[in-house]
Design a protein around this motif. Structure first.
Motif, PDB file in Angstrom:
ATOM      1  N   GLN A 269       1.888   3.703  -9.315  1.00  0.00           N
ATOM      2  CA  GLN A 269       1.256   2.612 -10.058  1.00  0.00           C
ATOM      3  C   GLN A 269       2.279   1.853 -10.899  1.00  0.00           C
ATOM      4  O   GLN A 269       2.273   0.625 -10.954  1.00  0.00           O
ATOM      5  CB  GLN A 269       0.134   3.166 -10.945  1.00  0.00           C
ATOM      6  CG  GLN A 269      -1.064   3.670 -10.156  1.00  0.00           C
ATOM      7  CD  GLN A 269      -2.047   4.450 -11.015  1.00  0.00           C
ATOM      8  OE1 GLN A 269      -1.655   5.045 -12.027  1.00  0.00           O
ATOM      9  NE2 GLN A 269      -3.306   4.463 -10.610  1.00  0.00           N
ATOM     10  N   LYS A 270       3.191   2.594 -11.531  1.00  0.00           N
ATOM     11  CA  LYS A 270       4.244   1.962 -12.343  1.00  0.00           C
ATOM     12  C   LYS A 270       5.143   1.082 -11.481  1.00  0.00           C
ATOM     13  O   LYS A 270       5.695   0.088 -11.964  1.00  0.00           O
ATOM     14  CB  LYS A 270       5.093   3.030 -13.033  1.00  0.00           C
ATOM     15  CG  LYS A 270       4.396   3.778 -14.137  1.00  0.00           C
ATOM     16  CD  LYS A 270       5.344   4.836 -14.717  1.00  0.00           C
ATOM     17  CE  LYS A 270       4.646   5.721 -15.721  1.00  0.00           C
ATOM     18  NZ  LYS A 270       5.566   6.786 -16.210  1.00  0.00           N
TER      19      LYS A 270
ATOM     20  N   ILE B   5       0.956   9.697  -8.307  1.00  0.00           N
ATOM     21  CA  ILE B   5       0.199   8.447  -8.330  1.00  0.00           C
ATOM     22  C   ILE B   5       0.609   7.582  -9.526  1.00  0.00           C
ATOM     23  O   ILE B   5       0.727   6.352  -9.413  1.00  0.00           O
ATOM     24  CB  ILE B   5      -1.313   8.733  -8.347  1.00  0.00           C
ATOM     25  CG1 ILE B   5      -1.734   9.365  -7.013  1.00  0.00           C
ATOM     26  CG2 ILE B   5      -2.113   7.459  -8.615  1.00  0.00           C
ATOM     27  CD1 ILE B   5      -3.161   9.879  -6.997  1.00  0.00           C
ATOM     28  N   GLN B   6       0.841   8.199 -10.672  1.00  0.00           N
ATOM     29  CA  GLN B   6       1.259   7.448 -11.856  1.00  0.00           C
ATOM     30  C   GLN B   6       2.543   6.659 -11.597  1.00  0.00           C
ATOM     31  O   GLN B   6       2.657   5.487 -11.979  1.00  0.00           O
ATOM     32  CB  GLN B   6       1.458   8.393 -13.040  1.00  0.00           C
ATOM     33  CG  GLN B   6       0.175   8.901 -13.655  1.00  0.00           C
ATOM     34  CD  GLN B   6       0.433   9.923 -14.765  1.00  0.00           C
ATOM     35  OE1 GLN B   6       1.563  10.084 -15.228  1.00  0.00           O
ATOM     36  NE2 GLN B   6      -0.617  10.616 -15.175  1.00  0.00           N
TER      37      GLN B   6
ATOM     38  N   GLU C  65      -0.298  -2.028  -5.328  1.00  0.00           N
ATOM     39  CA  GLU C  65      -1.691  -2.409  -5.586  1.00  0.00           C
ATOM     40  C   GLU C  65      -2.703  -1.421  -5.009  1.00  0.00           C
ATOM     41  O   GLU C  65      -3.762  -1.182  -5.602  1.00  0.00           O
ATOM     42  CB  GLU C  65      -1.991  -3.805  -4.995  1.00  0.00           C
ATOM     43  CG  GLU C  65      -1.141  -4.910  -5.568  1.00  0.00           C
ATOM     44  CD  GLU C  65       0.033  -5.264  -4.674  1.00  0.00           C
ATOM     45  OE1 GLU C  65       0.268  -6.467  -4.481  1.00  0.00           O
ATOM     46  OE2 GLU C  65       0.694  -4.349  -4.153  1.00  0.00           O
ATOM     47  N   GLU C  66      -2.395  -0.869  -3.828  1.00  0.00           N
ATOM     48  CA  GLU C  66      -3.367  -0.013  -3.140  1.00  0.00           C
ATOM     49  C   GLU C  66      -2.742   1.359  -2.894  1.00  0.00           C
ATOM     50  O   GLU C  66      -1.651   1.471  -2.335  1.00  0.00           O
ATOM     51  CB  GLU C  66      -3.765  -0.648  -1.809  1.00  0.00           C
ATOM     52  CG  GLU C  66      -4.784   0.167  -1.019  1.00  0.00           C
ATOM     53  CD  GLU C  66      -5.100  -0.475   0.315  1.00  0.00           C
ATOM     54  OE1 GLU C  66      -6.288  -0.762   0.569  1.00  0.00           O
ATOM     55  OE2 GLU C  66      -4.159  -0.681   1.113  1.00  0.00           O
ATOM     56  N   ILE C  67      -3.446   2.398  -3.312  1.00  0.00           N
ATOM     57  CA  ILE C  67      -2.945   3.763  -3.143  1.00  0.00           C
ATOM     58  C   ILE C  67      -3.958   4.553  -2.320  1.00  0.00           C
ATOM     59  O   ILE C  67      -5.110   4.728  -2.738  1.00  0.00           O
ATOM     60  CB  ILE C  67      -2.717   4.459  -4.492  1.00  0.00           C
ATOM     61  CG1 ILE C  67      -1.714   3.650  -5.335  1.00  0.00           C
ATOM     62  CG2 ILE C  67      -2.206   5.882  -4.281  1.00  0.00           C
ATOM     63  CD1 ILE C  67      -1.554   4.165  -6.748  1.00  0.00           C
TER      64      ILE C  67
ATOM     65  N   GLY D  15      -6.879   7.123  -9.894  1.00  0.00           N
ATOM     66  CA  GLY D  15      -7.102   5.764  -9.431  1.00  0.00           C
ATOM     67  C   GLY D  15      -6.842   5.518  -7.959  1.00  0.00           C
ATOM     68  O   GLY D  15      -6.825   4.354  -7.520  1.00  0.00           O
ATOM     69  N   ALA D  16      -6.672   6.566  -7.175  1.00  0.00           N
ATOM     70  CA  ALA D  16      -6.411   6.399  -5.751  1.00  0.00           C
ATOM     71  C   ALA D  16      -7.700   6.379  -4.946  1.00  0.00           C
ATOM     72  O   ALA D  16      -8.721   6.945  -5.358  1.00  0.00           O
ATOM     73  CB  ALA D  16      -5.514   7.523  -5.240  1.00  0.00           C
TER      74      ALA D  16
ATOM     75  N   SER E 103       0.852  -1.195   0.000  1.00  0.00           N
ATOM     76  CA  SER E 103       0.000   0.000   0.000  1.00  0.00           C
ATOM     77  C   SER E 103       0.886   1.243   0.000  1.00  0.00           C
ATOM     78  O   SER E 103       1.947   1.252   0.641  1.00  0.00           O
ATOM     79  CB  SER E 103      -0.895   0.031   1.243  1.00  0.00           C
ATOM     80  OG  SER E 103      -1.752  -1.078   1.300  1.00  0.00           O
TER      81      SER E 103
END
Length: 509
Positions: free
Chosen positions: A282-283, A278-279, A287-289, A308-309, A262
């Motif tokens: 993710q890269k 955030i990008q 899995e969890e932001i 996507g958070a 996370s």
């Protein structure tokens, strides 16, 4: 005003005569040589030079001789020297004159030592940290730990002669009492100091030699007094943290499916950077932001969601690091990666911390050690981190702690130490070390030059708000250490002859 010069001495026959002859040029009222544990002609030389000699067959221990000599002295001004360093009389006069001018304490100006292009010694870091905590950043590393220094006798009486045996405590008492402390002269006692066995011989099961251990322990004793007088943060600001909200928050981990990693990202007004942050997370394969928006604008919040958070929204600012704790309590990862919303860190850099945690490191830190070779003098926050690691007997960590992002922490560590400790990063760091977890500096990410300058970082008078808050965090960690151990922390028991000092104090009274 009469001047008394006090010189503790042990086996100084090669240098003592030259030291005394330089002192005589300022025409002191008396020179007191406290000979202790000497096996040479130190006492004989002192007597031949017309000094008042106090002789003790056994070694008294560091600074006990200073206190005894001060108590026995008759002068209005007390000047302290060592028996192995000759100080030119022109310089001695400046310390004396400062007291004659109305100041209470005149210290050796060693600020130049912090401007050298070398890493500062841990003793210098200790002096700096104490002065910062006493809200005297102007003093930098000036301290009664170093000779020469002078003090008004009436000030020494008010402080208590017995406290002269603990120089950092003596200085703390002087500053808290509002005494005038100045540094009128710079005398080189660094390159002229004789290297002794206590400077080289390591204490068993310690990274430090005996002399360094003693000085670090003396600084902890001073912090113990500061905390007793000013509270658990030494009287420094807490930055308006909302601690109550964390104590009332219930972790949601049991209600959620576990994941591997996370990321916890506190944000205020980070509309320009949050989606980029955030990008990269993710890269990196997280899995969890979790974005904890506290006092954030709507654009920041919407961009975090669009990226996507999961966004936890609190209308008002929670205070520094409180969102870390809330984000960790809401998250479900076996590893928690902590970053900020205003610094874009590449996925490649973030992966170093995640992999370290996956491979057995309990707390994976940003390795900022290179700043010790690049920034001179040492930044005040770095001094606080360095001191904390030193008193934890982890000087190898230098300035690396959970105060700096990015860092990754295993869930089991957080659960054992407590989510609420995340609010005070130095406290969490200290508890991790005391609990025996594997704490390592993993990889360098430049968050110093990329950090956005905010209003709280700017100095108006005294310390900047952010610096005072971080220093207060470190004092809170020190307070925890002292509460868990003794006023000397993890260091050896004090073996100085306080019994002899007490006898002198009683006899003189």
């Amino acid at each position: 005003m009469n001047v008394s010069v006090i010189i503790p001495a042990c086996n100084e026959e090669e240098s003592l005569q030259s030291v005394i002859q330089a002192i005589k040029k300022i025409a002191p009222f008396e020179i007191i040589v406290v000979v202790n544990g000497a096996t040479d002609n130190t006492a004989l030389i002192a007597k031949q030079e017309g000094c008042k000699v106090l002789t003790y067959e056994e070694k008294l221990g560091i600074n006990i001789g200073r206190a005894i000599g001060a108590k026995k002295a008759k002068g209005d001004i007390l000047v302290f020297l060592d028996g192995d360093i000759v100080v030119p009389f022109e310089e001695l006069n400046q310390y004396v004159q400062a007291i004659k001018d109305g100041h209470d304490l005149a210290l050796n100006d060693l600020e130049w030592t912090m401007k050298r292009k070398i890493r500062p010694h841990v003793v210098a870091v200790s002096k700096y940290m104490l002065n910062l905590s006493l809200k005297r950043p102007d003093l930098t590393v000036q301290a009664v730990t170093a000779i020469p220094h002078a003090i008004k006798r009436s000030a020494a009486e008010e402080i208590g002669f017995e406290n002269l045996a603990h120089p950092p405590l003596m200085q703390t008492l002087a500053i808290l009492k509002g005494m005038s402390v100045v540094y009128p002269c710079s005398t080189d006692v660094i390159y002229t100091n004789r290297i002794r066995n206590t400077h080289k011989t390591l204490v068993p099961n310690s990274p430090f030699p005996f002399s360094t251990e003693s000085i670090l322990a003396d600084h902890l004793k001073a912090f113990s007094h500061l905390i007793h007088q000013k509270g658990v943060r030494g009287g420094l600001t807490d930055g308006n943290r909302n601690r109550t909200i964390v104590s009332e928050y219930t972790p949601t981990l049991l209600k959620k499916e576990r994941c591997k990693t996370s990321a916890i990202i506190p944000v205020g007004e980070e509309r320009e950077t949050i989606h980029l942050v955030i990008q990269e997370v993710q890269k990196a394969g997280v899995e969890e932001i979790i974005v904890v928006a506290n006092g954030s604008d709507e654009i920041t919040i919407s961009r975090a969601r669009e990226a996507g958070a999961t966004v936890l929204v609190y209308p008002n600012r929670l205070g520094h690091n409180v969102p870390r704790a809330i984000g960790a309590m809401y998250s479900s990862g076996d590893i928690c990666l902590f970053i900020d919303g205003d610094i874009v860190i590449s996925a490649e850099n973030l992966q170093h911390f995640i992999r370290a945690a996956e491979n057995g490191v309990d707390v994976a830190l940003n390795n900022l050690e290179c700043l010790l070779d690049q920034v001179h003098p040492l930044h005040s926050v770095s001094a606080a981190k360095y001191f904390l690691n030193a008193i934890s007997k982890r000087p190898d960590l230098t300035i690396n702690t959970t105060t700096a992002i990015p860092h990754a922490i295993k869930r089991e560590v957080i659960e054992k130490i407590g989510y609420e400790s995340l609010i005070i990063p130095p406290l969490f760091h200290l508890k991790s070390l005391l609990a025996g977890f594997t704490v390592k500096a993993i990889h360098f990410v430049d968050v110093a030059r990329t950090n956005r300058i905010r209003k709280e970082h700017l100095k108006t008078t005294g310390l900047p708000q952010s610096t005072e808050r971080i220093l207060g965090d470190h004092i809170e960690a020190i307070a925890y250490l002292l509460n868990q151990t003794t006023e000397r922390g993890l260091f050896l028991k004090d073996t100085r002859r306080h019994d002899i000092l007490s006898e002198v104090m009683r006899d003189e009274n």
